[in-house]
Design a protein around this motif. Structure first.
Motif, mmCIF file in Angstrom:
data_model
loop_
_atom_site.group_PDB
_atom_site.id
_atom_site.type_symbol
_atom_site.label_atom_id
_atom_site.label_comp_id
_atom_site.label_asym_id
_atom_site.label_seq_id
_atom_site.Cartn_x
_atom_site.Cartn_y
_atom_site.Cartn_z
ATOM 1 N N GLU A 1 0.811 -1.218 0.000
ATOM 2 C CA GLU A 1 0.000 0.000 0.000
ATOM 3 C C GLU A 1 0.845 1.269 0.000
ATOM 4 O OE1 GLU A 1 -2.619 -0.395 3.350
ATOM 5 O OE2 GLU A 1 -4.236 -1.156 2.080
ATOM 6 N N SER A 2 2.102 1.174 0.419
ATOM 7 C CA SER A 2 2.932 2.364 0.570
ATOM 8 C C SER A 2 3.827 2.632 -0.634
ATOM 9 C CB SER A 2 3.811 2.233 1.824
ATOM 10 O OG SER A 2 4.780 1.210 1.670
ATOM 11 N N ILE A 3 3.814 1.739 -1.647
ATOM 12 C CA ILE A 3 4.690 1.906 -2.804
ATOM 13 C C ILE A 3 3.856 2.179 -4.063
ATOM 14 C CG2 ILE A 3 6.519 0.486 -1.826
ATOM 15 C CD1 ILE A 3 5.519 -1.870 -3.446
ATOM 16 N N PRO A 4 4.472 2.691 -5.131
ATOM 17 C CA PRO A 4 3.717 2.976 -6.355
ATOM 18 C C PRO A 4 3.000 1.733 -6.889
ATOM 19 C CG PRO A 4 5.886 3.991 -6.459
ATOM 20 C CD PRO A 4 5.889 3.121 -5.241
ATOM 21 N N SER A 5 1.824 1.930 -7.436
ATOM 22 C CA SER A 5 1.021 0.812 -7.937
ATOM 23 C C SER A 5 1.669 0.116 -9.133
ATOM 24 C CB SER A 5 -0.375 1.300 -8.327
ATOM 25 O OG SER A 5 -0.300 2.303 -9.327
ATOM 26 N N SER A 6 2.604 0.791 -9.809
ATOM 27 C CA SER A 6 3.287 0.198 -10.958
ATOM 28 C C SER A 6 4.440 -0.718 -10.561
ATOM 29 C CB SER A 6 3.822 1.299 -11.882
ATOM 30 O OG SER A 6 4.767 2.104 -11.187
ATOM 31 N N THR A 7 4.751 -0.771 -9.266
ATOM 32 C CA THR A 7 5.817 -1.648 -8.790
ATOM 33 C C THR A 7 5.425 -3.104 -9.009
ATOM 34 O OG1 THR A 7 6.318 -0.034 -7.052
ATOM 35 C CG2 THR A 7 7.284 -2.221 -6.817
ATOM 36 N N LYS A 8 6.363 -3.905 -9.524
ATOM 37 C CA LYS A 8 6.126 -5.344 -9.659
ATOM 38 C C LYS A 8 6.469 -6.009 -8.327
ATOM 39 C CE LYS A 8 6.630 -6.173 -14.625
ATOM 40 N NZ LYS A 8 6.618 -4.787 -15.097
ATOM 41 N N VAL A 9 5.451 -6.526 -7.656
ATOM 42 C CA VAL A 9 5.633 -7.165 -6.352
ATOM 43 C C VAL A 9 5.699 -8.675 -6.538
ATOM 44 C CG1 VAL A 9 4.669 -7.544 -4.055
ATOM 45 C CG2 VAL A 9 4.424 -5.306 -5.168
ATOM 46 N N ILE A 10 6.770 -9.283 -6.026
ATOM 47 C CA ILE A 10 6.912 -10.735 -6.050
ATOM 48 C C ILE A 10 6.815 -11.225 -4.614
ATOM 49 C CG2 ILE A 10 8.460 -12.649 -6.579
ATOM 50 C CD1 ILE A 10 9.488 -11.007 -8.930
ATOM 51 N N LEU A 11 5.850 -12.098 -4.365
ATOM 52 C CA LEU A 11 5.520 -12.531 -3.012
ATOM 53 C C LEU A 11 5.853 -14.006 -2.828
ATOM 54 C CD1 LEU A 11 4.068 -11.833 -0.282
ATOM 55 C CD2 LEU A 11 1.940 -12.591 -1.387
ATOM 56 N N ASP A 12 6.657 -14.299 -1.807
ATOM 57 C CA ASP A 12 7.033 -15.682 -1.517
ATOM 58 C C ASP A 12 7.074 -15.887 -0.006
ATOM 59 O OD1 ASP A 12 7.864 -18.301 -1.699
ATOM 60 O OD2 ASP A 12 9.943 -17.817 -2.219
ATOM 61 N N THR A 13 5.899 -16.043 0.565
ATOM 62 C CA THR A 13 5.783 -16.285 1.996
ATOM 63 C C THR A 13 4.603 -17.214 2.211
ATOM 64 O OG1 THR A 13 5.696 -15.198 4.173
ATOM 65 C CG2 THR A 13 4.340 -14.239 2.415
ATOM 66 N N ARG A 14 4.113 -17.333 3.431
ATOM 67 C CA ARG A 14 3.026 -18.266 3.682
ATOM 68 C C ARG A 14 2.127 -17.742 4.803
ATOM 69 N NH1 ARG A 14 6.657 -23.313 5.003
ATOM 70 N NH2 ARG A 14 4.657 -24.418 4.998
ATOM 71 N N GLY A 15 1.011 -18.447 5.009
ATOM 72 C CA GLY A 15 0.121 -18.132 6.119
ATOM 73 C C GLY A 15 -0.591 -16.796 5.980
ATOM 74 N N GLN A 16 -0.824 -16.166 7.118
ATOM 75 C CA GLN A 16 -1.553 -14.900 7.161
ATOM 76 C C GLN A 16 -0.801 -13.782 6.441
ATOM 77 O OE1 GLN A 16 -4.667 -14.473 8.260
ATOM 78 N NE2 GLN A 16 -4.580 -12.334 7.579
ATOM 79 N N ALA A 17 0.525 -13.822 6.507
ATOM 80 C CA ALA A 17 1.322 -12.814 5.806
ATOM 81 C C ALA A 17 1.071 -12.893 4.307
ATOM 82 C CB ALA A 17 2.806 -13.021 6.106
ATOM 83 N N PHE A 18 0.947 -14.096 3.790
ATOM 84 C CA PHE A 18 0.647 -14.317 2.369
ATOM 85 C C PHE A 18 -0.751 -13.807 2.038
ATOM 86 C CE2 PHE A 18 -1.143 -16.935 -1.018
ATOM 87 C CZ PHE A 18 -0.149 -16.905 -1.982
#
Length: 308
Positions: free
Chosen positions: A151-168
């Motif tokens: 939510e705090s970074i530009p919407s055009s940023t490519k976010v790669i997510l590799d975690t699990r559980g509630q954080a995911f």
């Protein structure tokens, strides 16, 4: 620029034994220490591929000093927030081929330090940057911390997510470019056992509905699945001898980012990601560029036809 977020980095202490026995004095035949954590591993892989990235996050104590020194020796950029408690130590034991990991306790990150980090992030991340959110969150942080970052970074940023559980869960709902669960993490997330390829693909589509543009599901020796907005691909595992699976998933992420940075097609990016993860699995330590290139010819990507 590429940034890897390291909320819970570690000093990884590797010990190899021929015959480890409980309740006895054991002497390893190999003993070495490396900076660890999923984000750092991704940055190390990228450096091996001559791609620059910057490590952000938190470091503390003598272990934090070790991690920072080694990262600089690798030539990796970093801008860590310093905390009072020691960064954790992970123990990784190889007992005649049987791998056991002991995860250290994470240091406490205060609300003040977390706010300082978010302020740094907002002034650092620019349009079209790539940011990797990977690994576990310390207990001192709320499980929506990755969501806060998105939510705090530009919407055009490519976010790669590799975690699990509630954080995911909290992060994927904010919208991400790629998630990369393995089959065990996927079953854990959906709380069910998958009995067919179709069921696995259906779960991948559910992740897309939740907010992931692209999904890679790794299935060990059975290969992997890549779901994009337009296609579904199945990739095999190249031939090789498994030496250690440690860091293979992070290497897959690093290989994917390499493909993005070189403006490969998504299919070719996926292929390089498979080669990168496999090269680490077949090596002592993380993959080298030449090793990864040598595996590409043994990888077959097939388009999977299914009613979407």
């Amino acid at each position: 620029m590429i940034y890897t977020i390291n909320f819970n980095p570690a000093l990884d202490h590797y010990l190899t034994f021929d015959n480890f026995q409980e309740d006895k004095l054991n002497t390893p035949n190999l003993d070495y220490k490396l900076p660890g954590g999923k984000g750092i591993n991704v940055s190390k892989i990228l450096k091996n591929y001559s791609i620059d990235s910057t490590c952000l996050g938190f470091l503390g104590g003598f272990t934090g000093d070790f991690i920072e020194t080694k990262i600089k020796e690798y030539g990796i950029l970093s801008d860590f927030i310093k905390i009072k408690e020691d960064s954790r130590i992970n123990i990784k034991i190889n007992n005649n081929g049987i791998e056991t990991e002991i995860s250290g306790i994470a240091p406490k990150i205060s609300e003040e330090k977390y706010t300082e980090f978010l302020t740094l992030l907002k002034s650092t991340i620019k349009d079209e940057d790539i940011i990797v959110l990977s690994g576990s969150l310390p207990k001192s942080l709320a499980q929506n911390a990755y969501g806060d970052i998105i939510e705090s970074i530009p919407s055009s940023t490519k976010v790669i997510l590799d975690t699990r559980g509630q954080a995911f869960l909290s992060a994927i709902k904010k919208g991400v470019f790629l998630v990369k669960p393995n089959i065990h993490e996927l079953e854990e997330f959906f709380n069910k056992k998958f009995n067919s390829l179709e069921e696995i693909i259906t779960s991948g589509k559910e992740l897309q509905k939740m907010g992931a543009t692209n999904v890679i599901i790794s299935m060990g020796k059975e290969g992997s699945i890549f779901l994009t907005q337009d296609n579904i691909y199945i990739g095999n595992v190249p031939k090789g001898t498994l030496i250690s699976s440690v860091g293979a998933g992070d290497s897959m992420v690093g290989g994917f980012i390499y493909g993005l940075s070189k403006q490969f097609s998504l299919e070719e990016t996926y292929k390089f990601a498979i080669a990168s993860g496999s090269a680490t699995a077949f090596s002592q330590g993380l993959a080298k560029y030449e090793t990864t290139l040598n595996l590409l010819s043994d990888i077959t990507i097939k388009k999977y036809e299914v009613n979407r």
